[in-house]
Motif scaffolding. Sequence first.
Motif, PDB file in Angstrom:
ATOM      1  N   PHE A 141       5.606 -13.103  40.329  1.00  0.00           N
ATOM      2  CA  PHE A 141       4.713 -14.070  40.956  1.00  0.00           C
ATOM      3  C   PHE A 141       3.955 -14.902  39.916  1.00  0.00           C
ATOM      4  N   ASP A 142       3.504 -14.258  38.864  1.00  0.00           N
ATOM      5  CA  ASP A 142       2.768 -14.995  37.838  1.00  0.00           C
ATOM      6  C   ASP A 142       3.641 -16.078  37.196  1.00  0.00           C
ATOM      7  N   GLY A 143       4.946 -15.849  37.117  1.00  0.00           N
ATOM      8  CA  GLY A 143       5.841 -16.804  36.485  1.00  0.00           C
ATOM      9  C   GLY A 143       6.626 -17.670  37.448  1.00  0.00           C
ATOM     10  N   GLN A 144       6.343 -17.570  38.757  1.00  0.00           N
ATOM     11  CA  GLN A 144       7.187 -18.271  39.732  1.00  0.00           C
ATOM     12  C   GLN A 144       7.266 -19.773  39.501  1.00  0.00           C
ATOM     13  N   ASN A 145       6.172 -20.374  39.092  1.00  0.00           N
ATOM     14  CA  ASN A 145       6.183 -21.831  38.881  1.00  0.00           C
ATOM     15  C   ASN A 145       7.164 -22.240  37.792  1.00  0.00           C
ATOM     16  N   ALA A 146       7.465 -21.319  36.886  1.00  0.00           N
ATOM     17  CA  ALA A 146       8.394 -21.626  35.801  1.00  0.00           C
ATOM     18  C   ALA A 146       9.846 -21.392  36.209  1.00  0.00           C
ATOM     19  N   TRP A 147      10.105 -20.288  36.936  1.00  0.00           N
ATOM     20  CA  TRP A 147      11.505 -19.955  37.232  1.00  0.00           C
ATOM     21  C   TRP A 147      11.936 -20.314  38.658  1.00  0.00           C
ATOM     22  N   GLY A 148      10.987 -20.519  39.552  1.00  0.00           N
ATOM     23  CA  GLY A 148      11.330 -20.714  40.950  1.00  0.00           C
ATOM     24  C   GLY A 148      12.008 -22.036  41.241  1.00  0.00           C
ATOM     25  N   HIS A 149      12.868 -22.016  42.253  1.00  0.00           N
ATOM     26  CA  HIS A 149      13.525 -23.225  42.783  1.00  0.00           C
ATOM     27  C   HIS A 149      14.374 -23.946  41.744  1.00  0.00           C
ATOM     28  N   LYS A 208       4.185  -8.362  39.631  1.00  0.00           N
ATOM     29  CA  LYS A 208       3.187  -9.295  39.111  1.00  0.00           C
ATOM     30  C   LYS A 208       3.824 -10.361  38.225  1.00  0.00           C
ATOM     31  N   LYS A 209       4.751  -9.967  37.374  1.00  0.00           N
ATOM     32  CA  LYS A 209       5.389 -10.939  36.488  1.00  0.00           C
ATOM     33  C   LYS A 209       6.171 -11.987  37.276  1.00  0.00           C
ATOM     34  N   ALA A 252      13.480  -2.648  38.146  1.00  0.00           N
ATOM     35  CA  ALA A 252      12.270  -2.205  37.440  1.00  0.00           C
ATOM     36  C   ALA A 252      11.652  -0.993  38.129  1.00  0.00           C
ATOM     37  N   ALA A 253      11.696  -0.981  39.453  1.00  0.00           N
ATOM     38  CA  ALA A 253      11.141   0.153  40.207  1.00  0.00           C
ATOM     39  C   ALA A 253      11.828   1.453  39.819  1.00  0.00           C
ATOM     40  N   SER A 277      20.990 -19.708  37.726  1.00  0.00           N
ATOM     41  CA  SER A 277      20.540 -18.313  37.721  1.00  0.00           C
ATOM     42  C   SER A 277      19.392 -18.137  36.734  1.00  0.00           C
ATOM     43  N   GLN A 278      18.393 -17.394  37.163  1.00  0.00           N
ATOM     44  CA  GLN A 278      17.240 -17.094  36.307  1.00  0.00           C
ATOM     45  C   GLN A 278      17.285 -15.648  35.803  1.00  0.00           C
ATOM     46  N   ALA A 279      18.496 -15.086  35.791  1.00  0.00           N
ATOM     47  CA  ALA A 279      18.660 -13.694  35.359  1.00  0.00           C
ATOM     48  C   ALA A 279      18.113 -13.470  33.951  1.00  0.00           C
ATOM     49  N   ALA A 280      18.306 -14.446  33.066  1.00  0.00           N
ATOM     50  CA  ALA A 280      17.818 -14.289  31.685  1.00  0.00           C
ATOM     51  C   ALA A 280      16.294 -14.220  31.649  1.00  0.00           C
ATOM     52  N   VAL A 281      15.632 -14.978  32.538  1.00  0.00           N
ATOM     53  CA  VAL A 281      14.161 -14.930  32.615  1.00  0.00           C
ATOM     54  C   VAL A 281      13.719 -13.539  33.056  1.00  0.00           C
ATOM     55  N   PHE A 282      14.388 -13.006  34.057  1.00  0.00           N
ATOM     56  CA  PHE A 282      14.015 -11.690  34.571  1.00  0.00           C
ATOM     57  C   PHE A 282      14.296 -10.595  33.535  1.00  0.00           C
ATOM     58  N   GLU A 283      15.353 -10.774  32.772  1.00  0.00           N
ATOM     59  CA  GLU A 283      15.621  -9.820  31.690  1.00  0.00           C
ATOM     60  C   GLU A 283      14.523  -9.898  30.632  1.00  0.00           C
ATOM     61  N   GLY A 284      14.011 -11.112  30.404  1.00  0.00           N
ATOM     62  CA  GLY A 284      12.889 -11.257  29.475  1.00  0.00           C
ATOM     63  C   GLY A 284      11.664 -10.500  29.958  1.00  0.00           C
ATOM     64  N   TYR A 285      11.409 -10.573  31.264  1.00  0.00           N
ATOM     65  CA  TYR A 285      10.289  -9.809  31.829  1.00  0.00           C
ATOM     66  C   TYR A 285      10.514  -8.315  31.616  1.00  0.00           C
ATOM     67  N   ALA A 286      11.748  -7.876  31.832  1.00  0.00           N
ATOM     68  CA  ALA A 286      12.070  -6.450  31.682  1.00  0.00           C
ATOM     69  C   ALA A 286      11.826  -5.990  30.242  1.00  0.00           C
ATOM     70  N   ARG A 287      12.193  -6.830  29.289  1.00  0.00           N
ATOM     71  CA  ARG A 287      11.942  -6.470  27.883  1.00  0.00           C
ATOM     72  C   ARG A 287      10.445  -6.373  27.610  1.00  0.00           C
ATOM     73  N   GLU A 288       9.691  -7.320  28.150  1.00  0.00           N
ATOM     74  CA  GLU A 288       8.241  -7.299  27.965  1.00  0.00           C
ATOM     75  C   GLU A 288       7.621  -6.031  28.553  1.00  0.00           C
ATOM     76  N   LEU A 289       8.246  -5.497  29.588  1.00  0.00           N
ATOM     77  CA  LEU A 289       7.741  -4.271  30.214  1.00  0.00           C
ATOM     78  C   LEU A 289       8.259  -3.008  29.530  1.00  0.00           C
ATOM     79  N   GLY A 290       9.108  -3.199  28.523  1.00  0.00           N
ATOM     80  CA  GLY A 290       9.613  -2.052  27.778  1.00  0.00           C
ATOM     81  C   GLY A 290      10.675  -1.264  28.503  1.00  0.00           C
ATOM     82  N   LEU A 291      11.403  -1.912  29.403  1.00  0.00           N
ATOM     83  CA  LEU A 291      12.434  -1.201  30.154  1.00  0.00           C
ATOM     84  C   LEU A 291      13.685  -0.982  29.303  1.00  0.00           C
ATOM     85  N   ASP A 292      14.432   0.026  29.643  1.00  0.00           N
ATOM     86  CA  ASP A 292      15.733   0.240  29.026  1.00  0.00           C
ATOM     87  C   ASP A 292      16.652  -0.864  29.536  1.00  0.00           C
TER      88      ASP A 292
END
Length: 213
Positions: A125-133, A122-123, A111-112, A137-152
């Motif tokens: 940490f804000d979502g850690q309780n859902a995806w953490g531990h 922020k996403k 994302a950087a 793999s939580q790659a799909a969750v992180f890709e969802g965050y990327a889409r929400e941020l409008g990333l390519d």
Amino acid sequence: MSTNLKVTLGVLAAALAVLIGIVVVNRDSTPTTVASEALVRPDSHRLSTAADGKTTVVEFLDFECESCLAAYPGVEKLRAEYGDRITYVVRYFPIASHPNAFNAAHAAEAAARQGKFEQMYKKLFDGQNAWGHNQQSQAAVFEGYARELGLDMATFKADVASADVDARVKADATDGESLGVQGTPTFFINGERYTGSPTYAGLKASIDTSLAS
């Protein structure tokens, strides 16, 4: 007591005094700050930058770390309070025992590269309780965050999987290890390791002391 014995004891006492003096001097001369080149690199992620450069706070963190999550609200409160009066730097230090720590760091770094590090930070940490531990793999969750941020998304996925991003994350961790970081969160304020509890009040007191000096 013979004269020779007195002389011998005197020499030993003098030698011991000199040795103690050397130890004390060496202990007192031990630097209290760490090398800045390992603490903040040119490509380190700065969430704020102080124009006067007077106070720099560096946090080595793991996005899957529960203690980092506990410190996060206080950190955000401090950042809102001090704004550009302080430089706030985030360094990656993913813990191997956390199943998605490296994946999360890769997501933040990817994302950087599209100018959205803080938003992904922020996403995560804000979502850690859902995806953490989760062992999966939580790659799909992180890709969802990327889409929400409008990333390519093609670029994001390629960056997450790239050797360059992996090396960048590991470089931060290597710097942390060289500075004696063993767990997260670990804070440094103006090059000095913060040893108190990572609470809003504790960090604020150290920052205020730095700004007042």
